[in-house]
Scaffold this active site. Structure first.
Site, short mmCIF file in Angstrom:
data_model
loop_
_atom_site.label_atom_id
_atom_site.label_comp_id
_atom_site.label_asym_id
_atom_site.label_seq_id
_atom_site.Cartn_x
_atom_site.Cartn_y
_atom_site.Cartn_z
N ALA A 21 16.70 -16.14 -10.34
CA ALA A 21 17.02 -17.19 -11.31
C ALA A 21 17.39 -16.64 -12.68
O ALA A 21 17.40 -17.38 -13.65
CB ALA A 21 15.84 -18.14 -11.44
N SER A 22 17.71 -15.37 -12.78
CA SER A 22 17.92 -14.78 -14.11
C SER A 22 19.30 -15.08 -14.70
O SER A 22 19.44 -15.13 -15.92
CB SER A 22 17.71 -13.27 -14.06
OG SER A 22 18.58 -12.67 -13.12
N GLY A 24 23.63 -16.76 -13.97
CA GLY A 24 24.62 -17.47 -13.17
C GLY A 24 24.11 -18.69 -12.42
O GLY A 24 23.49 -19.60 -12.99
N LYS A 45 13.76 -9.71 -10.81
CA LYS A 45 13.27 -8.43 -11.34
C LYS A 45 13.39 -8.37 -12.85
O LYS A 45 12.62 -7.70 -13.51
CB LYS A 45 14.07 -7.27 -10.73
CG LYS A 45 13.72 -6.94 -9.30
CD LYS A 45 14.23 -5.56 -8.92
CE LYS A 45 15.72 -5.41 -9.20
NZ LYS A 45 16.22 -4.07 -8.86
N TYR A 180 27.74 -6.55 4.32
CA TYR A 180 27.27 -7.70 3.54
C TYR A 180 27.12 -8.93 4.43
O TYR A 180 26.11 -9.63 4.38
CB TYR A 180 28.26 -7.97 2.41
CG TYR A 180 27.99 -9.22 1.60
CD1 TYR A 180 26.96 -9.25 0.67
CD2 TYR A 180 28.78 -10.36 1.73
CE1 TYR A 180 26.72 -10.38 -0.10
CE2 TYR A 180 28.55 -11.49 0.97
CZ TYR A 180 27.52 -11.50 0.06
OH TYR A 180 27.28 -12.63 -0.70
N LYS A 184 24.03 -11.75 5.13
CA LYS A 184 24.17 -13.15 4.75
C LYS A 184 24.17 -14.07 5.96
O LYS A 184 23.57 -15.15 5.94
CB LYS A 184 25.46 -13.35 3.93
CG LYS A 184 25.50 -12.60 2.61
CD LYS A 184 24.27 -12.86 1.73
CE LYS A 184 24.26 -14.23 1.10
NZ LYS A 184 23.19 -14.39 0.08
#
Length: 316
Positions: A21-22, A24, A45, A180, A184
């Site tokens: 949630a840091s 964007g 983090k 990737y 996902k």
């Protein structure tokens, strides 16, 4: 009585844990959940001394944006927020994050897993360390967070929602980013599988839903595109609005679904998408297909002699 318990007793507020949630999209999800009455735990983090950030709030896509600044932003707008540092590669830290959430607020109603590691390249050009990082953050981090949260949903009479940031499953998604995509798509498999578990077990008040952007969204990941082709970008509010609509939808409409933000909003009656455009009057290019393959088979309901390793182990 501790202040946090006074807050809980006074408002009986629902609690959302947003992991990743840091910046964007994750930041926007946390802020908009707060605006809709949730006490929000923001986890990631990245932390900082939010009191020393000037100007405030910082650019939401910059390194100055951390869970500390997001929590402060929510609080200064009258909401309730707590920042908890967590490296989702470490299951012990994940358990501590969930335990601290429960200790602070006494419950968990919504879990959003937005943490993600990105590396888009061919298999040949994806080093093993990069591959391992993506599996640790994307797949193992999600699985660990869900595992840590499930006992608390159980204590809440199996009532709650889980939102996973992962895509619909289709073959074009693998192209040029196989390593990737393995992670996902694995996250989307968890969405499908856990939903089936709940349906079999009669947990009719639990839903897990995956969501993915139909068009590119303004974020740190699209920073270069933002400079060159901003007309192809939408604001992250389209994503948070879709999540809020999912949380308001009946369980049977969303459990086990792999949704796109725009398409889900359209299904729920939204028609005004101009408000989400970064460049007013533009027509952002859709990056996802209009239709996806049906993953069910004719024998979907036939479980055969289904094996349960837990039951087998108990007999040994």
């Amino acid at each position: 009585m501790p202040a946090c318990l006074i807050y809980m007793t006074a408002s009986n507020v629902k609690v959302a844990l947003v992991v990743g949630a840091s910046r964007g999209i994750g930041r926007q999800i946390a802020i908009d959940l707060s605006k809709h009455g949730y006490a929000v735990v923001v986890a990631s983090k990245s932390t900082s001394d939010a009191t020393k950030v000037h100007p405030f709030p910082p650019d939401p896509n910059s390194q100055q944006s951390t869970i500390s600044t997001v929590a402060r932003e929510i609080q200064e707008n009258g909401g309730e927020a707590t920042a908890i540092a967590c490296d989702t590669r470490d299951f012990t830290q994940i358990q501590q994050m969930v335990d601290q959430t429960i200790k602070k607020y006494g419950r968990l109603d919504v879990l959003v897993y937005n943490s993600g590691a990105i590396w888009w390249s061919s298999v040949e050009k994806t080093p093993m360390k990069r591959f391992q990082l993506m599996q640790q953050v994307n797949v193992e981090g999600l699985y660990g967070t869900v595992q840590a949260a499930l006992p608390h949903f159980q204590k809440n009479d199996w009532t709650g929602r889980i939102i996973v940031i992962s895509p619909p499953i289709y073959s074009r998604f693998f192209r040029g980013k196989t390593a990737y995509a393995m992670g996902k798509v694995g996250m989307s498999v968890l969405t499908k599988g856990l939903a089936m578990d709940w349906e079999r077990e009669g947990k009719t008040n639990m839903a897990i839903t995956s969501i993915w952007p139909a068009t590119a969204i303004q974020s740190a990941a699209t920073e270069n595109l933002a400079r060159e082709q901003a007309s192809d970008l939408r604001k992250p509010t389209i994503f948070s609005d879709a999540i809020l609509a999912m949380l308001a939808a009946p369980v049977h409409e969303v459990n086990g679904c792999l949704e796109l933000d725009e398409d889900f909003l359209r299904k729920k009656g939204s028609t005004d998408f101009e408000k989400y455009n970064v460049v007013p009057g533009s027509s952002p290019r859709r990056i996802m297909p209009m239709e996806f393959p049906d993953l069910t088979v004719k024998e979907q309901a036939d479980e055969g002699n289904r094996m349960d390793s837990t039951a087998l182990r108990s007999k040994i």
